[in-house]
Design an enzyme around this catalytic site. Structure first.
Site, short mmCIF file in Angstrom:
data_model
loop_
_atom_site.label_atom_id
_atom_site.label_comp_id
_atom_site.label_asym_id
_atom_site.label_seq_id
_atom_site.Cartn_x
_atom_site.Cartn_y
_atom_site.Cartn_z
N HIS A 65 0.81 -1.21 0.00
CA HIS A 65 0.00 0.00 0.00
C HIS A 65 0.85 1.27 0.00
O HIS A 65 1.89 1.36 0.65
CB HIS A 65 -1.03 0.00 1.13
CG HIS A 65 -0.50 0.06 2.54
ND1 HIS A 65 -0.27 1.24 3.19
CD2 HIS A 65 -0.20 -0.92 3.43
CE1 HIS A 65 0.14 0.98 4.44
NE2 HIS A 65 0.21 -0.32 4.60
N ASP A 166 5.87 2.03 6.96
CA ASP A 166 4.61 1.34 6.70
C ASP A 166 3.85 2.16 5.66
O ASP A 166 3.27 3.18 6.02
CB ASP A 166 3.83 1.19 8.01
CG ASP A 166 2.43 0.62 7.83
OD1 ASP A 166 2.12 0.12 6.75
OD2 ASP A 166 1.64 0.69 8.81
N GLU A 196 -5.28 1.58 2.43
CA GLU A 196 -5.13 0.41 3.31
C GLU A 196 -5.36 0.79 4.76
O GLU A 196 -6.01 0.06 5.52
CB GLU A 196 -3.74 -0.22 3.13
CG GLU A 196 -3.57 -1.58 3.80
CD GLU A 196 -3.14 -1.54 5.26
OE1 GLU A 196 -3.20 -2.58 5.92
OE2 GLU A 196 -2.77 -0.45 5.77
N GLU A 197 -4.81 1.93 5.14
CA GLU A 197 -4.82 2.29 6.56
C GLU A 197 -6.21 2.62 7.09
O GLU A 197 -6.41 2.69 8.29
CB GLU A 197 -3.87 3.48 6.81
CG GLU A 197 -2.40 3.18 6.53
CD GLU A 197 -1.76 2.19 7.49
OE1 GLU A 197 -2.45 1.70 8.40
OE2 GLU A 197 -0.57 1.91 7.32
N ASP A 219 3.84 -6.15 3.53
CA ASP A 219 3.54 -5.08 4.48
C ASP A 219 4.47 -5.24 5.67
O ASP A 219 5.19 -6.23 5.78
CB ASP A 219 2.07 -5.14 4.90
CG ASP A 219 1.50 -3.78 5.32
OD1 ASP A 219 2.27 -2.90 5.76
OD2 ASP A 219 0.28 -3.60 5.20
N HIS A 305 3.32 2.65 13.16
CA HIS A 305 2.36 3.75 13.26
C HIS A 305 2.85 4.87 14.18
O HIS A 305 2.05 5.63 14.73
CB HIS A 305 0.95 3.28 13.65
CG HIS A 305 0.25 2.57 12.52
ND1 HIS A 305 -1.10 2.35 12.48
CD2 HIS A 305 0.74 2.06 11.36
CE1 HIS A 305 -1.41 1.71 11.35
NE2 HIS A 305 -0.30 1.53 10.66
CO CO Z 1 -0.20 0.48 8.77
ZN ZN Z 2 0.81 -1.25 6.39
#
Ligand code: CO
Ligand code: ZN
Length: 333
Positions: A65, A166, A196-197, A219, A305
């Protein structure tokens, strides 16, 4: 690969606003793909045809992503302070004193209302963004504007730290795999997915359109190797993780075995991953149409994150070797 990771992580691309990162990825793959398209949601889809004279391979969808977590303006008060909501999994504990950058270039700093209980991290609705304005009229952003966390890229030997590791580390991995791939019997779709998030949305439409025989997400995953961390068998620097299960998917056991056998045959270090919270694009691929065998290669990542996500370059290189080995050989599930 390192410079590609650095360049890609620094580009802003919050969920739903992936245009700038999509342009950058497209420039890297333009001459390597047989066909490139962008679907209605904004997924960038590059097809690499089979190199076999009589194609006998599978149609494979790979997905990494492009979007990253961010924030969105919900309210601006009379003094120009901004209230905001999260775009994706923004942790309150990582947010105060952080800097954000809006897509129009405006910078901001996050702080909290008065904290009365120091043991307690306030929720995001008790935080605000200060963009240097002194009234609503001179605030450089408006309700609905989006921002990403801003943090410089750092190199610590083999370990790299940035915001948006990420999932830009996997975007860099797929770009490099496409550039280096040779002689594959398979028809391979390299998908650079969106949103995606916020709930694995882009991969769902991409998978529906591609109708793959097999799907793999790439990922990041969390680790259990820092002081008093969560209990988890994945560490930084011990190789790519082959996902067995996360909270949104049980990886197809045939796909897990296929990856494990390839890693063993090529003497690539690997780890088995059970992630108790979180999921990936592989979930959407697996549940597409009448169902697709799916799995995921994970890059171990600390501080997921946060604006300082850390990966190990050796893990990325081994993930690339594993992926190329998987793609360049015939597949019997
Ligand atoms: Co993420
Ligand atoms: Zn991710």
């Amino acid at each position: 690969m390192k410079s590609l990771i650095q360049a890609l992580t620094q580009i802003p691309g919050p969920s739903g606003y992936e245009n700038e990162i999509r342009v950058a990825v497209r420039a890297e793959i333009e001459t390597y793909a047989d066909e490139i398209r962008v679907d209605a949601l904004g997924n960038l889809i590059a097809r690499k045809a089979s190199s076999a004279a009589t194609p006998s391979g599978k149609r494979i969808m790979l997905s990494a992503h492009m979007d990253e977590i961010g924030v969105i303006v919900t309210h601006i008060d009379e003094n120009g302070f901004i209230r905001f909501s999260n775009l994706g999994g923004v942790y309150p504990r990582y947010s105060p004193a952080g800097r954000v950058r809006f897509l129009n270039g405006a910078a901001g700093v996050i702080d909290t209302e008065k904290i009365t209980n120091l043991q307690h991290v306030p929720p995001i609705n008790e935080m605000f963004i200060d963009v240097g304005a002194s009234s609503r009229a001179d605030c450089p952003v408006q309700v609905g504007d989006v921002a990403v966390f801003e943090r410089a890229f750092s190199e610590m030997g083999e370990r790299l730290v940035s915001k948006a590791m990420d999932d830009r580390v996997s975007v860099a991995l797929l770009i490099t795999a496409l550039q280096r791939l040779q002689n594959s019997p398979h028809e391979i779709y390299f998908v650079f997915s969106v949103q995606e998030e916020v709930g694995i949305r882009g991969a769902a439409t991409a998978a529906f359109g591609i109708e793959p025989d097999l799907g793999l997400a790439v990922d990041v995953t969390r680790t259990g190797d820092t002081p008093k961390s969560i209990t988890m068998e994945v560490s930084l620097g011990k190789g790519p993780a082959i996902k067995v299960k996360d909270s949104g998917m049980i990886a197809d056991p045939r796909v897990v075995n296929w990856m494990v056998e390839r890693a063993q045959a090529d003497e690539i270090p690997y780890q088995l991953e059970v992630l108790e919270r979180g999921s990936t694009d592989a979930r959407a691929i697996q549940l597409s149409r009448a169902g697709v065998p799916a799995g995921c290669i994970s890059i171990p990542c600390r501080y997921v994150h946060s604006p300082s996500e850390m990966i190990d370059l050796g893990d990325v290189e081994n993930a690339l070797r594993l992926l190329l080995g998987l793609l360049q050989n015939s597949i019997e599930l």
